[in-house]
Scaffold this active site. Structure first.
Site, short mmCIF file in Angstrom:
data_model
loop_
_atom_site.label_atom_id
_atom_site.label_comp_id
_atom_site.label_asym_id
_atom_site.label_seq_id
_atom_site.Cartn_x
_atom_site.Cartn_y
_atom_site.Cartn_z
N ALA A 138 21.28 14.92 -15.89
CA ALA A 138 21.24 14.95 -14.43
C ALA A 138 21.62 13.59 -13.85
O ALA A 138 22.32 13.52 -12.81
CB ALA A 138 19.85 15.36 -13.95
N TYR A 139 21.17 12.52 -14.49
CA TYR A 139 21.53 11.17 -14.03
C TYR A 139 23.03 10.95 -14.16
O TYR A 139 23.68 10.43 -13.24
CB TYR A 139 20.75 10.15 -14.87
N ILE A 140 23.61 11.37 -15.29
CA ILE A 140 25.05 11.25 -15.49
C ILE A 140 25.80 12.05 -14.43
O ILE A 140 26.83 11.61 -13.91
CB ILE A 140 25.44 11.70 -16.91
N SER B 257 24.94 12.61 -11.39
CA SER B 257 24.94 11.87 -10.12
C SER B 257 25.88 10.67 -10.18
O SER B 257 26.57 10.37 -9.20
CB SER B 257 23.52 11.43 -9.76
#
Length: 244
Positions: free
Chosen positions: A151-153, A155
């Site tokens: 999920a961080y990637i 964003s």
């Protein structure tokens, strides 16, 4: 190129953002640092800059709030006369396997990382003076693709896409737009909760076999924000010791 260069640094009270604020101030920029909520840390950073002979102001602002960010730019222009460098270092990270991801955490992270980048980039695109520079922040995890970072990637991949498009949209403005994508970097947030074995394993990932420092990342940002780095435009610079 304007020689009286004024900088805004979001996320400027701690970690890499703080290192960037200190570096830009040391190279002659008045710095307005935006922070989310830690007033003590922001004031400490301003104090350190002023103690070293620089000029700085701290402004509390939610980067995803367009009114707060517009006010941040207004304050900078009123106090220092204009804006030449914008470094958007504010960000949020939540790690989880995708199957177990809390969607509220996803929404909160994307609000800061995606909406926040759009809001800051909008104001930068409208207000940066000729010769100016916008530097956003991605992550080397975009290439590494380690589990729990999905999920961080997602964003930060959005940040990279936005950055590269904006560089082209500002044709004719004499303004550069680049992203910096650090690898493992020795901030308090990164080091917290990691034992020596974990840190040693992470250090070995890069051919240089160590973890980077916030100051090294700040040097890269400083170059992109300077006259010397003005021919670099529309790029993602992976400052990670060769990890990816």
């Amino acid at each position: 190129m304007n020689t009286n260069r004024v900088a805004i640094v979001t996320g400027g009270s701690r970690g890499i953002g703080r290192a960037v604020a200190l570096h830009l101030a040391a190279t002659g920029h008045p710095v307005v640092l935006a922070y989310a909520g830690n007033t003590a840390a922001a004031e400490a950073t301003v104090g350190d800059i002023e103690a070293a002979g620089g000029r700085a102001t701290a402004v509390r602002a939610d980067v995803a709030d367009e009114h707060a960010v517009a006010a941040l730019f207004d304050t900078t222009e009123e106090q220092y006369g204009g804006v030449d460098v914008v470094v958007h270092a504010a960000g949020r990270m939540h790690l989880s396997p995708i199957a177990d991801l809390d969607l509220d955490e996803l929404d909160a992270m994307h609000r800061t990382n995606i909406r926040g980048t759009v809001v800051v980039a909008q104001q930068a695109a409208r207000r940066l003076r000729p010769g100016g520079a916008l530097v956003t922040f991605s992550t080397s995890q975009v290439e590494l693709r380690h589990p729990t970072y999905g999920a961080y990637i997602a964003s930060k991949s959005a940040v990279e896409g936005l950055t590269l498009v904006l560089a082209r949209e500002l044709r004719g403005r004499d303004v550069t737009v680049n992203a910096v994508a650090p690898g493992p970097t020795a901030t308090d947030l990164f080091l917290d909760g990691k034992d020596d074995a974990t840190l040693d394993r992470l250090a070995k990932l890069a051919p240089l076999e160590r973890i980077g420092t916030p100051e090294e990342v700040a040097e890269v940002v400083g170059f992109l924000a300077s006259a010397a780095g003005h021919w670099v435009n529309g790029q993602v610079v992976r400052a990670n010791g060769g990890i990816a």
